[in-house]
Design a protein around this motif. Sequence first.
Motif, PDB file in Angstrom:
ATOM      1  N   TYR A  32       0.867  -1.228  -0.037  1.00 18.46           N
ATOM      2  CA  TYR A  32      -0.099   0.059  -0.112  1.00 18.46           C
ATOM      3  C   TYR A  32       0.875   1.416  -0.259  1.00 18.46           C
ATOM      4  CZ  TYR A  32       0.883   0.882   5.033  1.00 18.46           C
ATOM      5  OH  TYR A  32       1.462   1.292   6.212  1.00 18.46           O
ATOM      6  N   ARG A  51       8.282   4.244  -4.347  1.00 13.06           N
ATOM      7  CA  ARG A  51       8.271   3.391  -3.433  1.00 13.06           C
ATOM      8  C   ARG A  51       7.270   2.344  -3.617  1.00 13.06           C
ATOM      9  NH1 ARG A  51       7.463   5.625   2.446  1.00 13.06           N
ATOM     10  NH2 ARG A  51       5.334   5.909   1.593  1.00 13.06           N
ATOM     11  N   GLU A 178      12.395   2.309  14.003  1.00 16.36           N
ATOM     12  CA  GLU A 178      11.657   3.418  13.518  1.00 16.36           C
ATOM     13  C   GLU A 178      10.609   3.245  14.579  1.00 16.36           C
ATOM     14  OE1 GLU A 178       9.911   2.837   9.729  1.00 16.36           O
ATOM     15  OE2 GLU A 178       9.747   0.568  10.000  1.00 16.36           O
ATOM     16  N   THR A 206       8.557  11.285   3.943  1.00 15.23           N
ATOM     17  CA  THR A 206       8.741  12.352   5.075  1.00 15.23           C
ATOM     18  C   THR A 206       9.958  12.586   5.527  1.00 15.23           C
ATOM     19  OG1 THR A 206       6.394  11.847   5.593  1.00 15.23           O
ATOM     20  CG2 THR A 206       7.223  14.007   6.755  1.00 15.23           C
ATOM     21  N   SER A 242       3.713  10.526   6.483  1.00  7.25           N
ATOM     22  CA  SER A 242       2.944  11.721   5.823  1.00  7.25           C
ATOM     23  C   SER A 242       1.721  12.346   6.236  1.00  7.25           C
ATOM     24  CB  SER A 242       2.698  10.684   4.402  1.00  7.25           C
ATOM     25  OG  SER A 242       3.635  10.471   3.888  1.00  7.25           O
TER      26      SER A 242
END
Length: 283
Positions: A32, A51, A178, A206, A242
């Motif tokens: 996605y 991506r 992350e 981002t 984002s």
Amino acid sequence: MGKVYLEGQFQPIESAKISVLDRGFLFGDGVYEVIPVYGKKLFRLTEHLQRLENSLAEVRITNPHTRETWATLLTQLIEQNEGEDQSLYLQVTRGIAPRDHHFPDQSTPTLFMMSNPLVGTPETTLQSGIAAVTEIDSRWSRCNIKSINLLANVLHRQHAMDQGAKESILIRDGKVTEGAASNLFIVLQGETITPPKSPHLLPGVTRDLVLELAEQHQLPWREAAIPEQALQQAEEIWVTSSTKEIVPVTTLNQQPVGDGKPGPIALQLHQHLQTFKQQFRSN
Ligand code: PDD
């Protein structure tokens, strides 16, 4: 009420139905993207499509569209929905086939897209920052793929919520990877540091933009492994995505980060990002 896109058609969300044999439903076999829209324009489209291409290639699903067609369909999706600012969600699964783990001989990828309001991060949250907790990263070793199989991420985020925090900061082999749905930055002795890209984290769009802005505005930065202990010494910690942009983390595992307030570098970069978006809207 706006429209979603499924099986080649824009339609009301109530009528959009998929087969129970869709491999996305049965196996989480799909990928996605989430693309922000400002002033009805697709933000960083090339980076998101790049991506998406990487994710599809990694899991060997045929890309259903060229970049031009993606741009056309996404623009139509924006028009089918209200709001100057939107958050577009798209997912491609391997399609419908009798349930068996191996790839089906034949299947057509299922493409679903929808638009949600882009709410961003409220001013009050920017002023207070958020609480985060650390947790051992329980995900697989191909986190660079934006897979729809998000069960581990869901459990990590919920773990944070259960402790009254908003994000879980993930640790693999003693190093920070992350957040559950965000990339992570720290500031140490005035220098901005984020982990280098690897199969252990999603290459955030981002994240890359924040590094670009840091470079443009002569803020020192580098990509380097962040040992878990460095989180305690960090003057600032923030996460990026984002939909939320730059969010300062002011409490980690119930302890204040730095002086417990959003740090000056996060706030500067937040300001630079707002200016960048403003220019993008008016171009
Ligand atoms: N998630 N890392 C993970 C695990 C993420 O899920 C996300 C974003 C990011 C940030 O990537 P980007 O800057 O390209 O949005 C990093 C999206 C927003 C989501 O799942 O809703």
